[in-house]
Scaffold this active site. Sequence first.
Site, PDB file in Angstrom:
ATOM      1  N   LYS A  51       0.174   4.254  -0.208  1.00 19.31           N
ATOM      2  CA  LYS A  51      -0.459   5.437   0.414  1.00 19.31           C
ATOM      3  C   LYS A  51      -0.231   6.676  -0.468  1.00 19.31           C
ATOM      4  O   LYS A  51      -0.229   6.569  -1.683  1.00 19.31           O
ATOM      5  CB  LYS A  51       0.065   5.622   1.843  1.00 19.31           C
ATOM      6  CG  LYS A  51      -0.111   4.345   2.664  1.00 19.31           C
ATOM      7  CD  LYS A  51       0.050   4.536   4.145  1.00 19.31           C
ATOM      8  CE  LYS A  51      -0.170   3.195   4.830  1.00 19.31           C
ATOM      9  NZ  LYS A  51      -0.133   3.274   6.272  1.00 19.31           N
TER      10      LYS A  51
ATOM     11  N   SER B 290       3.211  -2.362  10.344  1.00 22.90           N
ATOM     12  CA  SER B 290       4.652  -2.459  10.587  1.00 22.90           C
ATOM     13  C   SER B 290       5.266  -3.810  10.198  1.00 22.90           C
ATOM     14  O   SER B 290       6.163  -4.298  10.881  1.00 22.90           O
ATOM     15  CB  SER B 290       4.980  -2.102  12.044  1.00 22.90           C
ATOM     16  OG  SER B 290       4.590  -0.759  12.311  1.00 22.90           O
TER      17      SER B 290
ATOM     18  N   ASN C  66       0.875  -1.176   0.000  1.00 19.69           N
ATOM     19  CA  ASN C  66       0.000   0.000   0.000  1.00 19.69           C
ATOM     20  C   ASN C  66       0.911   1.225   0.000  1.00 19.69           C
ATOM     21  O   ASN C  66       1.519   1.545   1.023  1.00 19.69           O
ATOM     22  CB  ASN C  66      -0.888  -0.044   1.261  1.00 19.69           C
ATOM     23  CG  ASN C  66      -1.686   1.228   1.462  1.00 19.69           C
ATOM     24  OD1 ASN C  66      -1.736   2.091   0.583  1.00 19.69           O
ATOM     25  ND2 ASN C  66      -2.306   1.356   2.630  1.00 19.69           N
TER      26      ASN C  66
ATOM     27  N   GLY D  25       2.298   2.049  10.827  1.00 18.84           N
ATOM     28  CA  GLY D  25       3.257   3.131  10.690  1.00 18.84           C
ATOM     29  C   GLY D  25       3.938   3.520  11.998  1.00 18.84           C
ATOM     30  O   GLY D  25       4.572   4.564  12.088  1.00 18.84           O
TER      31      GLY D  25
ATOM     32  N   GLU E  70      -5.658  -5.121  10.402  1.00 22.25           N
ATOM     33  CA  GLU E  70      -4.628  -4.116  10.652  1.00 22.25           C
ATOM     34  C   GLU E  70      -4.918  -3.387  11.958  1.00 22.25           C
ATOM     35  O   GLU E  70      -5.706  -2.415  11.975  1.00 22.25           O
ATOM     36  CB  GLU E  70      -4.614  -3.093   9.509  1.00 22.25           C
ATOM     37  CG  GLU E  70      -4.306  -3.695   8.163  1.00 22.25           C
ATOM     38  CD  GLU E  70      -3.715  -2.646   7.221  1.00 22.25           C
ATOM     39  OE1 GLU E  70      -2.585  -2.856   6.779  1.00 22.25           O
ATOM     40  OE2 GLU E  70      -4.368  -1.624   6.964  1.00 22.25           O
TER      41      GLU E  70
ATOM     42  N   HIS F  20      -9.591   1.163   4.641  1.00 25.07           N
ATOM     43  CA  HIS F  20      -8.335   1.281   5.394  1.00 25.07           C
ATOM     44  C   HIS F  20      -8.575   2.178   6.608  1.00 25.07           C
ATOM     45  O   HIS F  20      -9.356   3.135   6.533  1.00 25.07           O
ATOM     46  CB  HIS F  20      -7.247   1.879   4.493  1.00 25.07           C
ATOM     47  CG  HIS F  20      -5.900   1.829   5.122  1.00 25.07           C
ATOM     48  ND1 HIS F  20      -5.499   2.769   6.037  1.00 25.07           N
ATOM     49  CD2 HIS F  20      -4.877   0.940   5.008  1.00 25.07           C
ATOM     50  CE1 HIS F  20      -4.273   2.462   6.458  1.00 25.07           C
ATOM     51  NE2 HIS F  20      -3.875   1.359   5.842  1.00 25.07           N
TER      52      HIS F  20
ATOM     53  N   GLU G 169      -6.970   4.517   7.820  1.00 28.49           N
ATOM     54  CA  GLU G 169      -6.755   5.957   7.576  1.00 28.49           C
ATOM     55  C   GLU G 169      -7.983   6.574   6.910  1.00 28.49           C
ATOM     56  O   GLU G 169      -8.304   7.743   7.146  1.00 28.49           O
ATOM     57  CB  GLU G 169      -5.481   6.150   6.720  1.00 28.49           C
ATOM     58  CG  GLU G 169      -4.227   5.937   7.569  1.00 28.49           C
ATOM     59  CD  GLU G 169      -3.030   5.382   6.821  1.00 28.49           C
ATOM     60  OE1 GLU G 169      -2.989   5.462   5.573  1.00 28.49           O
ATOM     61  OE2 GLU G 169      -2.121   4.849   7.491  1.00 28.49           O
TER      62      GLU G 169
HETATM   63  P1  PGA Z   1       2.712   0.126   7.695  1.00 25.85           P
HETATM   64  O1  PGA Z   1       1.265   0.349   7.041  1.00 25.85           O
HETATM   65  O2  PGA Z   1       3.258  -1.165   7.093  1.00 25.85           O
HETATM   66  O3  PGA Z   1       3.518   1.325   7.280  1.00 25.85           O
HETATM   67  O4  PGA Z   1       2.530   0.008   9.152  1.00 25.85           O
HETATM   68  C1  PGA Z   1       0.383  -0.726   6.827  1.00 25.85           C
HETATM   69  C2  PGA Z   1      -0.901  -0.223   6.221  1.00 25.85           C
HETATM   70  O5  PGA Z   1      -1.372   0.855   6.602  1.00 25.85           O
HETATM   71  O6  PGA Z   1      -1.509  -0.897   5.348  1.00 25.85           O
END
Ligand code: PGA
Length: 254
Positions: A12, A216, A10, A176, A170, A98, A100
């Site tokens: 982003k 992560s 992803n 992140g 997730e 997601h 976010e």
């Molecule tokens: P990350 O993000 O691997 O940077 O923690 C995962 C995601 O949001 O899909």
Amino acid sequence: MSRNYFMAGNWKMYMTIDEAKELASSLKNILKDVDSSEVETAVCPPFIDIPAVTEILKGSEIKVGAQNMYPKQDGAFTGEISPLMIRNAGCKYVIIGHSERRQYFGETDASVNEKVKCALEYDLCPIMCVGETLEQREKGVTNDVVKEQATGGLKDIPKEKMKNITIAYEPVWAIGTGKVATPAQAQEVHAFIRGLLAELYDENTAAAVRIQYGGSVKPDNVKELMSMEDIDGALVGGASLKADSFEAIVKFGK
Ligand code: PGA
């Protein structure tokens, strides 16, 4: 490896077109020997990069996905992108719900459900995200939250469509932050989701749905996570933005 793992990057809101082209070219080259029946791979760039990325990845096994969509074929919806457009640009997948998007753009289980249904109508394969916040985990309501999100997101989705759906667990506190869920913590929720799918559908359907872990995931923790019974892949943010770290994640079993 007996399972068909699924690793999706992803991206982003990262990668200008030039950067996206460079990353896609590198991935095409370094992942060319990966057997997609063992590990399927996808990248989910920002919308504007998708045509360039699909063009570069032609002739490779790497699939492309979008990060969101608007649940209508077309219309006066300024600033939005439709499933037809996404499909037409060469995508197979679309990430939906997601955390976010839930956190910053007000997405709810109902809007997630509408998008999942609409994506399926246009032959896109949704990667539907669920996961609890730190506060919810500390209160001990992780399973309740995940159950509500999964049940709400999958409302009215018939059993025969479930093979096209991936669920990404997730935990919001792990995204992140560098704080990865332990393999045991992740497995516990994955097994709970699998059980829920068996209740909503049946055992065979539940066994066939791929459940990714996200939050992560890095080259140094992927192998342990993938060794867990109900973890079928990863949705990778930060570590998917560099060819060598995404390569190491995709090739975790080598
Ligand atoms: P990350 O993000 O691997 O940077 O923690 C995962 C995601 O949001 O899909």
